[in-house]
Design an enzyme around this catalytic site. Structure first.
Site, short mmCIF file in Angstrom:
data_model
loop_
_atom_site.label_atom_id
_atom_site.label_comp_id
_atom_site.label_asym_id
_atom_site.label_seq_id
_atom_site.Cartn_x
_atom_site.Cartn_y
_atom_site.Cartn_z
N HIS A 119 -18.70 14.21 -21.28
CA HIS A 119 -18.23 15.51 -21.55
C HIS A 119 -18.35 15.77 -23.16
CE1 HIS A 119 -14.67 18.49 -22.20
NE2 HIS A 119 -15.10 18.49 -20.99
N ASP A 190 -13.33 7.35 -21.09
CA ASP A 190 -12.96 8.76 -20.74
C ASP A 190 -12.36 8.64 -19.52
OD1 ASP A 190 -12.64 11.34 -19.93
OD2 ASP A 190 -14.31 12.19 -21.09
N GLN A 193 -11.19 12.61 -15.54
CA GLN A 193 -11.45 12.89 -14.29
C GLN A 193 -11.14 11.62 -13.29
OE1 GLN A 193 -12.28 15.86 -12.95
NE2 GLN A 193 -12.70 16.63 -15.06
N LYS A 216 -5.05 17.57 -15.78
CA LYS A 216 -5.59 17.24 -14.81
C LYS A 216 -5.11 16.52 -13.57
CE LYS A 216 -9.78 17.46 -17.62
NZ LYS A 216 -10.39 18.84 -17.36
N CYS A 358 -19.31 21.74 -20.25
CA CYS A 358 -19.23 21.06 -21.57
C CYS A 358 -19.97 19.54 -21.42
CB CYS A 358 -17.48 20.40 -21.86
SG CYS A 358 -16.51 21.94 -22.06
#
Ligand code: PMP
Length: 403
Positions: A119, A190, A193, A216, A358
């Site tokens: 991302h 990261d 998600q 999220k 993104c």
């Protein structure tokens, strides 16, 4: 489906019973217990933290720090001081980028390795860092033994998403961390998600940094987490200066507080932290992570979409043995721009994401301008997938194609 009742946790469906929300990778819907916890705090328990000499402030401080402990336990951190509250994943990555920028150990000519699946939040900061410090930015395009050799002794940072938001891909993170540590490189994960879909134990994984966002995970916007191993966080300069992050201030000099305050200047997003704490409780209660039902729903959707000859699934590296997929599916519709697909589906109250997600370098690499993306959460059911398939069947006809 066993999760059909979970919809009742989400008030948005009361006002929009027809809504078919397939964009949880962008932001999950807000669950009632989280809304209630935030409202309860705002109504009856709010005061500024860390500085009041009265009960309401003590209690607010306690609540705030309890969430830090809760998050630390939930992600498997050794100690709660390794959990820093930020505004979200992007903010966490920017904190880190400034840390690396100021630290002389990260040097000109040394490498930062990213995957092509990142991302922009886990890409642009590293690109800027590379430019500022004269470091070399390199991408890996798959996770084969051969490609992972790019993580060599000149590598200092490996920044990697544990689940791609654009295509749902889950890379072999354990192997990547082993390779990085073998050459003395740090690993930045990261987890924006991954966090809602898979359990994480940062300690077992031995990851150096890990970031995620509250919105999220059924929680509010504007709050997130930066986990870092203590030794690294201690070495980090304060990203911001002001109240709450100091030990002592004179006219000309300041000594800084220890962790975690050093890295959380000013009045923090207390409401956000309360919401995040409630979100963690909710996710544990509903067993959101490692949720077989969601994985089965993904499989069902992939099967259904594969039946449609005008749909092309975008699943890079799907045949690679080391790659898994989370409940995020990207696809294109023959002859139709993803934005048109999304607008047409919206006529049937189906919310999907369209565009580059993104991840423009990934789209370029895949020779696509964008995709349609659906992403699942615990409020989704097979009925949602069936409605999507039905609506997709009419998309091309809407635009004048015969079938
Ligand atoms: N990384 C990934 C994989 C994401 O999906 C997102 C959000 N789409 C981000 C980073 C950025 O998160 P935020 O906008 O909450 O900072």
């Amino acid at each position: 489906m066993p999760n059909a009742n979970y919809r009742e946790d989400f008030p948005v469906y009361e006002k929009n019973p027809e809504l078919i929300y397939l964009d949880s990778a962008a932001s999950s819907l807000r669950a009632r217990p989280i809304i209630d916890a935030m409202s309860q705090y705002a109504s009856y328990a709010h005061a500024n933290i860390h500085r009041g000499a009265y009960r309401l402030s003590f209690e607010a401080t306690e609540k705030y720090e309890e969430v830090r402990k809760k998050v630390a336990k939930w992600i498997g951190a050794k100690e709660s001081n390794e959990v820093i509250f930020t505004q979200g994943t992007t903010d966490s990555m920017n904190h880190l980028m400034h840390f690396f920028e100021d630290d002389d150990r990260f040097e000109k000519g040394k490498k930062i390795v990213l995957s092509i699946f990142e991302h922009h939040s886990n890409l642009v900061p590293w690109q800027q860092l590379a430019k500022k410090k004269g470091m070399i930015l390199e991408y890996i395009y798959d996770f084969s033994e051969e490609s992972l050799k790019q993580i060599d002794t000149t590598t200092q940072i490996v920044a990697i998403s544990l689940m791609s938001n654009a295509v749902g891909l889950i890379p072999p993170i354990e192997t990547i961390i082993q390779k990085a540590h073998a050459v003395g490189a740090l690993v930045v994960g990261d987890g924006a998600q991954y966090i809602t879909h898979r359990e994480i134990n940062v300690c077992q994984l031995d990851i150096d940094f890990f970031a995620f966002s509250g919105h999220k995970c059924f929680g509010p916007t504007g709050i997130g987490v930066l986990y870092g191993k203590r030794q690294w966080l201690e070495a980090m300069p304060p990203p911001r200066f002001g109240g709450d992050m100091i030990e002592y201030v004179t006219e000309q000099e300041t000594t800084f507080a220890g962790l975690p305050n050093k890295l959380e200047a000013g009045t923090p997003n207390i409401d956000g932290v309360i919401g995040l704490g409630a979100a963690v409780d909710y996710m544990i209660y509903r067993q959101v992570q490692n949720n077989n039902t969601l994985d089965a729903l993904r499989e069902y959707a992939v099967d259904q979409l594969s039946e449609l000859d005008f749909i092309r699934l975008v699943q890079p590296l799907k045949d690679s043995e080391t790659i898994l997929y989370g409940p995020i599916i990207s696809f294109t519709v023959k002859d139709v721009h993803p934005h048109d697909v999304a607008s047409i589906l919206d006529q049937s109250n189906i919310a999907i994401r369209a565009g580059h997600h993104c991840a423009q370098p990934l789209m370029k690499y895949l020779e696509l301008t964008g995709t349609c993306r659906i992403s699942f959460s615990i409020y989704n059911t097979r009925d949602d997938v069936d409605a999507l398939i039905l609506a997709l069947k009419s998309v091309r006809r809407w635009l004048g194609y015969e079938s």
